[in-house]
Motif scaffolding. Structure first.
Motif, short mmCIF file in Angstrom:
data_model
loop_
_atom_site.label_atom_id
_atom_site.label_comp_id
_atom_site.label_asym_id
_atom_site.label_seq_id
_atom_site.Cartn_x
_atom_site.Cartn_y
_atom_site.Cartn_z
N SER A 202 -25.74 -32.85 -14.85
CA SER A 202 -25.07 -31.59 -15.19
C SER A 202 -25.16 -31.29 -16.68
O SER A 202 -24.88 -30.16 -17.10
N GLN A 203 -25.55 -32.28 -17.49
CA GLN A 203 -25.65 -32.08 -18.94
C GLN A 203 -27.08 -31.79 -19.39
O GLN A 203 -27.31 -31.58 -20.58
N LEU A 225 -36.73 -39.06 -9.73
CA LEU A 225 -36.54 -37.61 -9.74
C LEU A 225 -35.39 -37.16 -8.84
O LEU A 225 -34.86 -36.07 -9.02
N CYS A 226 -35.02 -38.00 -7.89
CA CYS A 226 -34.12 -37.53 -6.82
C CYS A 226 -32.75 -37.07 -7.30
O CYS A 226 -32.25 -36.05 -6.82
N PRO A 227 -32.10 -37.76 -8.25
CA PRO A 227 -30.81 -37.24 -8.71
C PRO A 227 -30.92 -35.91 -9.45
O PRO A 227 -29.92 -35.25 -9.67
N LEU A 228 -32.14 -35.52 -9.82
CA LEU A 228 -32.33 -34.32 -10.64
C LEU A 228 -32.85 -33.13 -9.86
O LEU A 228 -32.87 -32.02 -10.38
N VAL A 229 -33.29 -33.35 -8.61
CA VAL A 229 -33.99 -32.29 -7.88
C VAL A 229 -33.15 -31.03 -7.76
O VAL A 229 -33.62 -29.92 -8.08
N GLU A 230 -31.93 -31.14 -7.30
CA GLU A 230 -31.12 -29.94 -7.05
C GLU A 230 -30.78 -29.21 -8.34
O GLU A 230 -31.01 -28.00 -8.45
N ALA A 234 -32.41 -25.39 -9.79
CA ALA A 234 -31.59 -24.23 -10.10
C ALA A 234 -32.03 -23.54 -11.39
O ALA A 234 -31.72 -22.37 -11.60
N VAL A 235 -32.78 -24.26 -12.26
CA VAL A 235 -33.20 -23.66 -13.52
C VAL A 235 -34.71 -23.55 -13.65
O VAL A 235 -35.20 -22.99 -14.62
N SER A 236 -35.46 -24.08 -12.67
CA SER A 236 -36.92 -24.05 -12.76
C SER A 236 -37.52 -23.77 -11.40
O SER A 236 -37.08 -24.31 -10.38
N TRP A 241 -40.90 -29.52 -8.66
CA TRP A 241 -39.55 -29.82 -8.17
C TRP A 241 -39.44 -29.57 -6.67
O TRP A 241 -38.70 -30.27 -5.96
N LEU A 242 -40.19 -28.59 -6.15
CA LEU A 242 -40.19 -28.37 -4.71
C LEU A 242 -40.81 -29.56 -3.99
O LEU A 242 -40.30 -30.05 -2.97
N LEU A 243 -41.90 -30.07 -4.53
CA LEU A 243 -42.52 -31.25 -3.93
C LEU A 243 -41.67 -32.50 -4.15
O LEU A 243 -41.65 -33.40 -3.31
N ALA A 244 -40.95 -32.55 -5.26
CA ALA A 244 -40.04 -33.67 -5.47
C ALA A 244 -38.94 -33.67 -4.41
O ALA A 244 -38.52 -34.73 -3.92
N ARG A 245 -38.49 -32.47 -4.00
CA ARG A 245 -37.49 -32.40 -2.93
C ARG A 245 -38.04 -33.00 -1.64
O ARG A 245 -37.34 -33.72 -0.92
N ALA A 246 -39.32 -32.72 -1.36
CA ALA A 246 -39.94 -33.28 -0.16
C ALA A 246 -40.01 -34.81 -0.24
O ALA A 246 -39.69 -35.52 0.72
#
Length: 605
Positions: A202-203, A225-230, A234-236, A241-246
């Motif tokens: 969040s920071q 990357l997983c703790p950062l995906v969501e 929201a900012v990029s 990041w879409l593939l990181a979500r997968a």
């Protein structure tokens, strides 16, 4: 040399006519250049790291192990600071059981981030004085890394990892991002992770999200990357990041979600194409829990290695063609030295290159060789470099130990190969008893010791070198010893050496001795003139360096010293720059490092 020299000229032009605090124009939220492949969204800032809970990085001495699957992630990421497997406060409790009226746990302040306190070798609160954060950020971004000097690179790493307050004019997360981004370009992926993992997601700023992605990829750690995906999504809108979500969905045991994200990226971002970058992400998905995808990676037609391709291929044990490594900078060897699944032959060659960069210490390189020897069948050890290294340390006869060291010094053909051999044998050389019988070998033994900063062990050779008249060993000791007691250091002795040595070596000796204050200024200028260089030729860069040193700003001094080395080879570092760098470092209390940089110049020229 051309690109880096021209870059230094550009930096000098940018600095011209302004003071230190205003030397570089404000840059707003400009981000480092993205290393992601084409088609992966507009680069908002740079790329990724291992989030608040990175997975541990194996040491180079660990045996290569297969990677059948990527382990699932817990349903919720561990709270920052929680130990692995530790119950996070409130986890598993019914919401109504929480004590009412208690405020949420405050986030960790990130206005000063860095693992190195003063007692650990950090640069202290006043490292950057009152220099504007935008100026420092721009200097970092314009610095063309890696540097030609191993010791300067190690000193710069210490500076970037120092626990210092965020300077005015830049936000705390962007200050973290700039430091981590430079560390990555130096080959220091583990060090970059030490910085980017501190803030809570969040920071993060957009810039820090991108540097975090680059860090995780450099480490071959897509799980980071997983703790950062969501929050990053929201900012990029970057496709990464879409593939990181997968990938993270697959690691969490949700193959359906992973497949949907892959298809969305293929359809909406990549025009239905199965690019190498998408296939590598699918490879990670297939390695996840319940993954049913069998993806074969073909590198035909791929002419550029990117951080994305390197990171995901490393994570899934996909071999990368050697030709692709020739399309990237040497810093990738620093990243690769920590990869857990390298074959032992590649592990040694990569580790040697990382040691020359300053990423691996002499001790770490020795451990790497030891791990390879332990994994080699005894019947196949004879004549191998790891066995030769063991003999260099442990052979019963001193002559046999020296013979083993000579063999290691002669490995390879390039200057970097020979320097790696010196780094490897630093402590073996320190264990060698000084003797007039081995005076002819003393230069190499001293060079090896100084690669690891073993100056007091090197001092044991003073009497033998002084009485034996070995000029090269004298020059190394004159520059490298913490004190010159017992050694004649004079302008006449320096002039004698310069008259018989290679021109550049003579120039570096004079510049180093003058910067350390070991010969008089007038004598140094006269000798410099005889050697066709101006010792203290002023420039805007040297004026800023002198100003930073005069104000006691260790961090700014180190950063400007690194900027004075914008070339990829010691032979192209101007002797005048060496003089200013050594002098400035000595004045801010970094005299030991200044001595080692001067010795390195003599060793590698």
């Amino acid at each position: 040399m051309g690109d880096k020299v021209s870059r230094l000229a550009l930096i000098g032009a940018a600095l011209a006519g302004v003071g230190l605090a205003a030397a570089i124009p404000a840059i707003g939220q400009e981000a480092p250049e993205s290393l992601l492949p084409p088609g992966f969204g507009d680069p908002v800032p740079p790329a990724p790291p291992p989030g608040p809970r990175p997975s541990p990085t194996p040491t180079p001495s660990q045996a290569p192990t297969p990677l059948p699957t990527i382990q699932p992630l817990p349903g919720q990421p561990a709270a920052p600071g929680a130990a692995a497997g530790e119950l996070v406060e409130g986890e598993g409790e019914a919401e109504e059981d929480a004590l009412p009226g208690l405020p949420p746990e405050p986030l960790l302040a990130i206005d000063r981030v860095g693992p190195l306190l003063d007692i650990d070798g950090g640069m202290g609160n006043g490292a950057f004085g009152g220099t504007d954060g935008q100026t420092l950020s721009q200097l970092m971004r314009r610095l063309d890394a890696p540097l030609p000097s191993r010791w300067t690179s190690m000193l710069l790493r210490r500076t970037l990892l120092s626990n210092v307050p965020t300077p005015h004019g830049v936000s705390a997360p962007d200050w973290i991002a700039e430091r981590a981004w430079l560390l990555l370009r130096m080959g220091e992926a583990d060090s970059a992770r030490l910085l980017v993992q501190v803030p809570d997601a969040s920071q993060y700023s957009p810039k820090l999200f991108e540097v975090a992605m680059q860090t995780s990829l450099a480490l071959g750690d897509p799980a980071g990357l997983c703790p950062l995906v969501e929050p990053a999504s929201a900012v990029s809108r970057a496709t990464g990041w879409l593939l990181a979500r997968a990938m993270c969905a697959a690691m969490a045991g949700e193959p359906g979600t992973a497949s949907a994200a892959i298809e969305q990226a293929r359809r909406t971002r990549l025009a239905g194409r199965n690019t190498i970058d998408l296939l590598l992400a699918e490879k990670v998905v297939g390695a996840g829990v319940n993954g049913r995808r069998s993806i074969t990676i073909e590198w035909q037609g791929v002419d550029q290695l990117t951080t994305w391709r390197y990171g995901l291929a490393s994570a899934t044990a996909v071999d990368i063609p050697a030709a692709l490594f020739r399309t990237v900078g040497p810093q990738v060897m620093g990243w690769r030295a920590r990869a857990p699944m390298l074959p032992d032959g590649e592990r040694i060659s990569t580790g040697r290159r990382a040691a020359v960069l300053g990423v691996l210490s002499s001790a770490a390189l020795v451990d790497l060789y030891g791990g390879v020897l332990d994994r080699t069948d005894p019947s196949e050890q004879s004549g191998t470099p790891p066995l030769r290294l063991r003999d260099a340390y442990a052979a019963a006869d001193q002559g046999d130990r020296l013979a083993a060291m000579r063999g290691l010094w002669e490995e390879g053909e390039s200057r970097d190969d020979h320097y790696a051999g010196l780094i490897l044998t630093a402590r073996a050389a320190a264990r060698f008893a000084p003797s007039a019988d081995y005076l002819a070998d003393s230069p190499q033994l001293l060079r090896a010791m100084f690669t690891a900063g073993l100056d007091r062990r090197a001092a044991r050779w003073t009497g033998i070198v002084e009485s034996g008249g070995e000029d090269e060993s004298w020059a190394l000791l004159a520059l490298g010893l913490p004190g010159t007691r017992g050694l004649t250091v004079s302008a006449s002795r320096a002039r004698s050496y310069a008259g018989s040595a290679d021109t550049l070596k003579g120039q570096f000796l004079v510049a180093g001795l003058a910067g350390l204050g070991r010969i008089g200024a007038d004598d140094a200028r006269n000798m410099a003139g005889d050697l066709d260089f101006a010792l203290d030729l002023p420039s805007r860069w040297s004026q800023l360096l002198d100003r930073a040193a005069a104000s006691g700003q260790k961090g700014t001094t180190v950063l400007l010293a690194a900027i004075g080395m914008q070339t990829n080879d010691w032979r192209y570092v101007p002797p005048t720059h060496l003089y200013h760098i050594v002098s400035a470092l000595r004045r801010v209390g970094l005299e030991p490092e200044a001595r080692m940089i001067a010795v390195e110049a003599l060793t590698r020229s």
